[in-house]
Write an enzyme that holds these catalytic residues in place. Sequence first.
Site, mmCIF file in Angstrom:
data_model
loop_
_atom_site.group_PDB
_atom_site.id
_atom_site.type_symbol
_atom_site.label_atom_id
_atom_site.label_comp_id
_atom_site.label_asym_id
_atom_site.label_seq_id
_atom_site.Cartn_x
_atom_site.Cartn_y
_atom_site.Cartn_z
ATOM 1 N N LEU A 81 -0.763 1.313 -4.989
ATOM 2 C CA LEU A 81 0.215 1.210 -3.153
ATOM 3 C C LEU A 81 1.302 1.335 -3.234
ATOM 4 O O LEU A 81 1.971 -0.498 -3.425
ATOM 5 C CB LEU A 81 -0.324 -0.239 -3.669
ATOM 6 C CG LEU A 81 -1.853 -0.178 -2.790
ATOM 7 C CD1 LEU A 81 -2.141 -1.361 -2.335
ATOM 8 C CD2 LEU A 81 -2.183 0.883 -1.121
ATOM 9 N N GLU A 82 2.092 2.011 -3.192
ATOM 10 C CA GLU A 82 3.231 2.446 -3.206
ATOM 11 C C GLU A 82 4.405 2.345 -2.459
ATOM 12 O O GLU A 82 5.398 2.126 -1.884
ATOM 13 C CB GLU A 82 3.596 4.052 -3.741
ATOM 14 C CG GLU A 82 3.067 4.490 -5.052
ATOM 15 C CD GLU A 82 2.571 6.082 -5.406
ATOM 16 O OE1 GLU A 82 3.892 6.690 -5.113
ATOM 17 O OE2 GLU A 82 2.338 6.490 -6.001
ATOM 18 N N ASN A 83 3.307 1.586 -1.265
ATOM 19 C CA ASN A 83 4.507 1.080 0.262
ATOM 20 C C ASN A 83 4.249 -0.521 0.152
ATOM 21 O O ASN A 83 4.053 -1.049 1.170
ATOM 22 C CB ASN A 83 3.992 1.223 1.069
ATOM 23 C CG ASN A 83 4.156 3.215 1.919
ATOM 24 O OD1 ASN A 83 5.169 3.968 1.083
ATOM 25 N ND2 ASN A 83 2.937 4.290 0.809
#
Length: 585
Positions: A410-412
């Site tokens: 999860l890069e956000n």
Amino acid sequence: MYLHPPKIPRNQRRRQVERAPGGRGRVRNWIGGAVAALAAGALSVTGLAGTAQAADINVAKNAGFESGLANWTCSAGSGATVGSPVHGGAAALRGTPAGQDNAKCTQAVAVQPNSAYTLSAWVQGGYTYLGAEGTGTTDVSTWTPDSSGWKQLTTSFRTGASTRSVTVYTTGWYGQAPYYVDDVSVFGPDGGGGSDPAPQVPATPTGLAVGSVTSSSVTLNWGGVSGATGYNVYQGGTKVQSASGTSTTVTGLAANTSYPFQVSATNAAGESAKSATVTGKTAASGGGGNPAVPKHALTGYWQNFNNGATVQKLRDVQSQYDIIAVSFAEATSTPGQLTFHLDPAVGYGSVADFKADVAAKKSAGKSVILSVGGETGSVSVNSDASATAFADSAYSLMQEYGFSGIDIDLENGLNSTYMTKALRQLSTKAGAGLVLTMAPQTIDMQSTSGEYFKTALAVKDILTVVNMQYYNSGSMLGCDGKVYSQGSVDFLTALACIQLQGGLAPSQVGLGVPASTRGAGSGYVSPTIVNNALDCLARGTNCGSFKPSTTYPGIRGAMTWSTNWDATAGNAWSGAVGPHVHGLP
């Protein structure tokens, strides 16, 4: 996967329209006027259909594509029938736009003059249109943007005073993803051509086979039957569940126990005889039927889409990879809930084929896991309800496809409190065999106070490995407080040191790098640098200017984005790094 600005290569990944200047928004703008006009035309005639009379029938032939493309003509070879996804029966139409072709599939249907007809179809996928032309009055069409599930399109038309034949059609849009159509209906007075014959009791299914197993479930796969609208699954002669497709997972079973299974096909005419019996044996309690991850492991992300890298089926993934992360799960409208759909661009003929590949990789000792997130993927887990939805849906997908675990990419952003709860719940369901990996960006692991780092430490007892992304990040601080630029041995070792000193075990630390210069916007390093960094951490040799105060011979290994970009570059990355990882002390 994992791109931080400039994110150039990964912006191309899902659909051709996303690679065009302006992106999807611009496509919507320039086709919006034309589509609005078409939609307005369709809506203006919906009142003409009237009430269907007793003699009204579906004048479309092979409306469910159970007989292949019989009665249908598709432009430029753009049409094909597939066994998944289907809305009803065992087949559906897939139209694949390419270049200047919009994948138009047509059928001329016999109609009565001066008569009202209702045109409908179930559709799925990218930008799908349904219409009728040559009506003798007002031609009509309706459309929908891309959708992940089946959706019914409906419009109506009236024939002219001398119209005896009308062409109905489906079409996609230029540069968009393939679309799917099933169960077409042109309902109105018989024009002399009749309708499809009434359904016959379907044939007995063949090819029943056992797929993945856990300590409490067995996944079954079988061949589709023409004319079937569903299937019944029998356990020891007793019906235990129904299925709409050609695969299902029987749950609630005892560990380490053999069960006999059969399957039958059904439709409106009745039920077929039961298939030959197969025996499925559940795994021993606690292991989940998953192979053990080796002490030193190579992880590779497999692309469930085509972004210009070599397209692979899972069976094509290079043998050096011990953990294969399927990219990506998708979010639903329910917070925290996950779903997964095979991209047609990968080339699987059916979901059953994909599941068989997962089972084969596991039989070869590989862990196949489902990655959650990616560069643009966002899954919201910020409440108790969403944490439960995440755990329940993740476990359901693991059971359905045979995945050994989950990768958190999860890069956000993520909420450590609720993601920890979600992963704890998933671990309780999956048992000791769960493979849990993470792929944070470098910025996410600079401090133990960060949400990603806090999550990793909170689930340390069930965590397999954190493969931090050492790319698309620019310069970062090392554990010695000095600034290091990406692309060097020092960058890899000094940042890994933060995780090692911050509380993760050496076996929970891996080095994540691009497989080629095309795999990321920046940060590619040669396999030699990766191997030198591993040697520095594990043995204290081949270091740069930074040398850890101690060695970490238990370091887990390395990861790459992606197996596809590795294949594009001739497997140079896995061919060099894989043997080195497996040869660590």
